[in-house]
Design a protein around this motif. Structure first.
Motif, PDB file in Angstrom:
ATOM      1  N   SER A  60     -50.733  43.930 -22.568  1.00  0.00           N
ATOM      2  CA  SER A  60     -50.315  43.690 -23.941  1.00  0.00           C
ATOM      3  C   SER A  60     -49.939  42.228 -24.101  1.00  0.00           C
ATOM      4  O   SER A  60     -49.630  41.543 -23.128  1.00  0.00           O
ATOM      5  N   ARG A  61     -49.979  41.782 -25.343  1.00  0.00           N
ATOM      6  CA  ARG A  61     -49.517  40.435 -25.653  1.00  0.00           C
ATOM      7  C   ARG A  61     -48.004  40.490 -25.858  1.00  0.00           C
ATOM      8  O   ARG A  61     -47.478  41.459 -26.398  1.00  0.00           O
ATOM      9  N   ILE A  62     -47.340  39.432 -25.437  1.00  0.00           N
ATOM     10  CA  ILE A  62     -45.904  39.310 -25.667  1.00  0.00           C
ATOM     11  C   ILE A  62     -45.642  37.884 -26.156  1.00  0.00           C
ATOM     12  O   ILE A  62     -46.454  36.983 -25.934  1.00  0.00           O
ATOM     13  N   ASP A  63     -44.508  37.695 -26.809  1.00  0.00           N
ATOM     14  CA  ASP A  63     -44.216  36.337 -27.256  1.00  0.00           C
ATOM     15  C   ASP A  63     -43.563  35.553 -26.115  1.00  0.00           C
ATOM     16  O   ASP A  63     -43.115  36.119 -25.118  1.00  0.00           O
ATOM     17  N   GLU A  64     -43.538  34.240 -26.276  1.00  0.00           N
ATOM     18  CA  GLU A  64     -43.047  33.377 -25.205  1.00  0.00           C
ATOM     19  C   GLU A  64     -41.589  33.653 -24.868  1.00  0.00           C
ATOM     20  O   GLU A  64     -41.199  33.636 -23.704  1.00  0.00           O
ATOM     21  N   GLN A  65     -40.762  33.945 -25.879  1.00  0.00           N
ATOM     22  CA  GLN A  65     -39.354  34.208 -25.608  1.00  0.00           C
ATOM     23  C   GLN A  65     -39.199  35.445 -24.724  1.00  0.00           C
ATOM     24  O   GLN A  65     -38.437  35.429 -23.756  1.00  0.00           O
ATOM     25  N   GLU A  66     -39.926  36.511 -25.044  1.00  0.00           N
ATOM     26  CA  GLU A  66     -39.859  37.720 -24.211  1.00  0.00           C
ATOM     27  C   GLU A  66     -40.353  37.427 -22.801  1.00  0.00           C
ATOM     28  O   GLU A  66     -39.778  37.905 -21.817  1.00  0.00           O
ATOM     29  N   ALA A  67     -41.419  36.641 -22.698  1.00  0.00           N
ATOM     30  CA  ALA A  67     -41.956  36.285 -21.381  1.00  0.00           C
ATOM     31  C   ALA A  67     -40.909  35.538 -20.561  1.00  0.00           C
ATOM     32  O   ALA A  67     -40.672  35.866 -19.391  1.00  0.00           O
ATOM     33  N   GLN A  68     -40.261  34.540 -21.167  1.00  0.00           N
ATOM     34  CA  GLN A  68     -39.268  33.740 -20.444  1.00  0.00           C
ATOM     35  C   GLN A  68     -38.051  34.577 -20.049  1.00  0.00           C
ATOM     36  O   GLN A  68     -37.518  34.428 -18.944  1.00  0.00           O
ATOM     37  N   GLU A  69     -37.622  35.459 -20.944  1.00  0.00           N
ATOM     38  CA  GLU A  69     -36.477  36.325 -20.625  1.00  0.00           C
ATOM     39  C   GLU A  69     -36.819  37.278 -19.478  1.00  0.00           C
ATOM     40  O   GLU A  69     -35.989  37.510 -18.591  1.00  0.00           O
ATOM     41  N   THR A  70     -38.018  37.820 -19.496  1.00  0.00           N
ATOM     42  CA  THR A  70     -38.437  38.735 -18.425  1.00  0.00           C
ATOM     43  C   THR A  70     -38.544  37.997 -17.103  1.00  0.00           C
ATOM     44  O   THR A  70     -38.087  38.490 -16.063  1.00  0.00           O
ATOM     45  N   LEU A  71     -39.142  36.803 -17.118  1.00  0.00           N
ATOM     46  CA  LEU A  71     -39.240  36.013 -15.882  1.00  0.00           C
ATOM     47  C   LEU A  71     -37.856  35.658 -15.351  1.00  0.00           C
ATOM     48  O   LEU A  71     -37.611  35.715 -14.145  1.00  0.00           O
ATOM     49  N   ALA A  72     -36.934  35.311 -16.237  1.00  0.00           N
ATOM     50  CA  ALA A  72     -35.568  34.995 -15.804  1.00  0.00           C
ATOM     51  C   ALA A  72     -34.916  36.215 -15.156  1.00  0.00           C
ATOM     52  O   ALA A  72     -34.243  36.098 -14.122  1.00  0.00           O
ATOM     53  N   ALA A  73     -35.121  37.385 -15.749  1.00  0.00           N
ATOM     54  CA  ALA A  73     -34.557  38.619 -15.175  1.00  0.00           C
ATOM     55  C   ALA A  73     -35.174  38.909 -13.805  1.00  0.00           C
ATOM     56  O   ALA A  73     -34.471  39.299 -12.866  1.00  0.00           O
ATOM     57  N   LEU A  74     -36.482  38.708 -13.682  1.00  0.00           N
ATOM     58  CA  LEU A  74     -37.139  38.934 -12.392  1.00  0.00           C
ATOM     59  C   LEU A  74     -36.621  37.955 -11.342  1.00  0.00           C
ATOM     60  O   LEU A  74     -36.380  38.344 -10.193  1.00  0.00           O
ATOM     61  N   HIS A  75     -36.441  36.704 -11.723  1.00  0.00           N
ATOM     62  CA  HIS A  75     -35.897  35.725 -10.774  1.00  0.00           C
ATOM     63  C   HIS A  75     -34.478  36.095 -10.363  1.00  0.00           C
ATOM     64  O   HIS A  75     -34.112  35.948  -9.196  1.00  0.00           O
ATOM     65  N   ALA A  76     -33.686  36.604 -11.300  1.00  0.00           N
ATOM     66  CA  ALA A  76     -32.328  37.040 -10.965  1.00  0.00           C
ATOM     67  C   ALA A  76     -32.370  38.226  -9.996  1.00  0.00           C
ATOM     68  O   ALA A  76     -31.521  38.329  -9.113  1.00  0.00           O
TER      69      ALA A  76
END
Length: 94
Positions: A60-76
């Motif tokens: 699915s397509r996601i917006d950049e803000q959702e992408a960045q928040e998800t990546l930040a959560a994964l890094h955490a």
């Protein structure tokens, strides 16, 4: 548990129609874009789009803000879960 990883479409695959290259955490991965391609739009319209990737498919397509928040959560999560580090660093997407 399976999770999708955000990635940004950066180029179309030169030899495989319906496939593109997505950048995830600095690594390029081949992904199938059939599920996110818009009818009537050229495939290169996806370049720059953020998508959720699972087992080599852009789901699915996601917006950049959702992408960045998800990546930040994964890094955490890397701090407590070794499998997340493997997911983000090894090039595996599912």
């Amino acid at each position: 548990m399976c999770i999708g990883v955000p990635g940004q479409i950066v180029a179309l695959h030169e030899q495989r129609a319906g496939h593109a290259w997505a950048e995830v955490c600095g690594l390029r991965r081949e992904v199938n874009i059939a599920l996110v391609a818009e009818p009537g739009q050229p495939p290169d319209a996806l370049i720059g789009c953020w998508v959720l990737i699972h087992v080599g498919f852009a789901l699915s397509r996601i917006d950049e803000q959702e992408a960045q928040e998800t990546l930040a959560a994964l890094h955490a999560m890397e701090e407590v879960e070794a499998d997340v580090t493997l997911l983000l660093r090894s090039g595996a997407t599912g």
